[in-house]
Design a protein around this motif. Structure first.
Motif, short mmCIF file in Angstrom:
data_model
loop_
_atom_site.label_atom_id
_atom_site.label_comp_id
_atom_site.label_asym_id
_atom_site.label_seq_id
_atom_site.Cartn_x
_atom_site.Cartn_y
_atom_site.Cartn_z
N GLU A 102 0.83 -1.21 0.00
CA GLU A 102 0.00 0.00 0.00
C GLU A 102 0.86 1.26 0.00
OE1 GLU A 102 -2.68 0.01 3.30
OE2 GLU A 102 -4.37 -0.62 2.06
N MET A 103 0.36 2.30 -0.63
CA MET A 103 1.02 3.59 -0.55
C MET A 103 0.40 4.41 0.58
SD MET A 103 1.47 6.71 -3.28
CE MET A 103 2.82 5.96 -4.14
N LYS A 104 1.23 4.88 1.51
CA LYS A 104 0.76 5.74 2.59
C LYS A 104 0.86 7.19 2.15
CE LYS A 104 1.61 1.78 4.74
NZ LYS A 104 2.14 0.59 4.04
N VAL A 105 -0.21 7.93 2.32
CA VAL A 105 -0.23 9.35 1.96
C VAL A 105 -0.22 10.17 3.26
CG1 VAL A 105 -1.45 11.19 0.75
CG2 VAL A 105 -1.53 8.84 -0.13
N VAL A 106 0.79 11.00 3.41
CA VAL A 106 0.95 11.80 4.62
C VAL A 106 1.07 13.27 4.24
CG1 VAL A 106 2.38 12.24 6.66
CG2 VAL A 106 2.10 9.90 5.80
N ASN A 107 0.30 14.12 4.89
CA ASN A 107 0.33 15.56 4.63
C ASN A 107 0.94 16.26 5.84
OD1 ASN A 107 -0.10 18.20 3.93
ND2 ASN A 107 -2.28 18.00 3.53
N ARG A 108 2.22 16.58 5.77
CA ARG A 108 2.90 17.23 6.88
C ARG A 108 4.28 17.73 6.45
NH1 ARG A 108 5.45 13.21 11.30
NH2 ARG A 108 6.73 15.08 11.58
N GLY A 113 15.32 17.12 13.01
CA GLY A 113 15.28 16.24 14.18
C GLY A 113 14.13 15.25 14.16
N GLN A 114 13.17 15.42 13.24
CA GLN A 114 12.03 14.50 13.15
C GLN A 114 12.34 13.37 12.17
OE1 GLN A 114 8.78 17.13 12.04
NE2 GLN A 114 8.27 17.51 14.18
N LYS A 133 14.19 13.50 8.45
CA LYS A 133 14.50 12.22 7.81
C LYS A 133 13.22 11.45 7.51
CE LYS A 133 17.94 9.84 9.52
NZ LYS A 133 18.76 8.94 10.38
N VAL A 134 13.20 10.83 6.31
CA VAL A 134 12.10 9.97 5.88
C VAL A 134 12.68 8.60 5.56
CG1 VAL A 134 10.34 9.56 4.14
CG2 VAL A 134 10.72 11.86 4.97
N ILE A 135 12.10 7.56 6.14
CA ILE A 135 12.59 6.20 5.93
C ILE A 135 11.41 5.30 5.55
CG2 ILE A 135 13.79 4.22 6.96
CD1 ILE A 135 14.94 6.12 9.05
N GLY A 148 16.22 17.34 3.42
CA GLY A 148 16.85 16.56 4.49
C GLY A 148 17.37 15.23 3.99
N ILE A 149 17.02 14.16 4.70
CA ILE A 149 17.50 12.82 4.38
C ILE A 149 16.32 11.95 3.98
CG2 ILE A 149 18.65 10.75 5.29
CD1 ILE A 149 20.09 12.59 7.28
N ALA A 150 16.47 11.21 2.89
CA ALA A 150 15.45 10.24 2.47
C ALA A 150 16.11 8.89 2.29
CB ALA A 150 14.79 10.69 1.17
N HIS A 151 15.51 7.85 2.88
CA HIS A 151 16.03 6.48 2.78
C HIS A 151 14.91 5.58 2.27
CE1 HIS A 151 18.28 2.89 4.84
NE2 HIS A 151 18.14 2.74 3.53
N ALA A 152 15.02 5.13 1.02
CA ALA A 152 14.05 4.22 0.43
C ALA A 152 14.64 2.81 0.40
CB ALA A 152 13.70 4.67 -0.98
N GLY A 153 13.75 1.79 0.33
CA GLY A 153 14.24 0.41 0.29
C GLY A 153 15.04 0.05 1.51
N ALA A 154 14.58 0.51 2.68
CA ALA A 154 15.36 0.35 3.91
C ALA A 154 15.60 -1.11 4.29
CB ALA A 154 14.66 1.07 5.07
#
Length: 228
Positions: A102-108, A113-114, A133-135, A148-154
């Motif tokens: 599923e694709m999660k849709v987040v509005n923020r 530091g988050q 950071k987004v993981i 910032g930092i993005a980590h896909a395929g963690a």
């Protein structure tokens, strides 16, 4: 046509044996018939072990039943179950698959530091500020500024991608690959994506449109979002 009373069919292949189990009838009847069929076989001394693939159709086996089949097929025979193939999955497995696909849709806004962490694909409507950071275990799509930092395929998925409306990240990570800020144009890039280039053995930045060619498994919804 399969005899209505016959629940077991065994066929030889170049990779070993395939055991077809009719998905009607009780498991006890399956064990009984299989035991009778195997009793007719007398392995020769020092005969190599033959791998067996078990086709279950619409039948589901729990761990105890799989163990019983393993013990029956392996006892005094030169057979070993290589895999079980069933059209039915356990509820927990189905829920896990659903969560991961599923694709999660987040509005923020992800501020310094988050950390925003999800299983599966993520569509973030907002910015990732420097220090944020987004993981995810899947793909990362940012409809905003990725600073910032993005980590896909963690979890190790090297086919994962990172896309953003505006990309000037502190760091991109895909699986175990890392690409730092100096790899990007000093002014950042618009409507592009990061993905692993196997030939160059690193993360590269390219136009969003190439995803439909290089990542053909991207869903129709994601493709429409990327191509406009």
């Amino acid at each position: 046509m399969l005899d209505s009373k016959q629940m077991i069919t065994i066929k030889g292949t170049k990779d070993g044996l395939t055991l077809f189990i009719d998905d009607h009838g009780s498991f006890e009847d399956v064990l009984e018939e299989l035991s009778d069929k195997l009793s007719e076989y007398r392995p020769k001394k020092d005969e190599p072990v033959v791998p067996v693939t078990v086709k279950l159709g619409d039948r589901y086996l729990n761990d105890r039943q799989k163990k019983q089949l393993n013990e029956l097929i392996g006892a005094k025979n030169c057979f070993s179950i290589h895999s079980f193939d069933s059209n039915v999955v356990h509820r927990d497995e189905a829920l896990t698959w659903k969560e991961e696909s599923e694709m999660k849709v987040v509005n923020r806004i992800v501020r310094s530091g988050q950390v925003l962490e999800y299983v599966g694909d993520l569509l973030l409507v907002g910015d990732v500020n420097p220090g944020g950071k987004v993981i995810t275990t899947g793909n990362v799509f940012v409809m905003g500024n990725l600073l910032g930092i993005a980590h896909a395929g963690a979890n190790g998925d090297r086919d994962a991608v990172i896309a953003a409306s505006y990309m000037k990240p502190n760091q991109l990570r895909i699986a175990d690959y890392i690409s730092r800020a100096p790899d990007y144009d000093s002014e950042g890039v618009y409507m592009e994506c990061g993905l692993i280039d196997e030939e160059q053995d690193k993360i590269v930045i390219d136009r969003l449109q190439i995803l439909s060619r290089k990542r053909k498994d991207i869903s129709g919804f994601e493709r429409r979002m990327l191509n406009g």
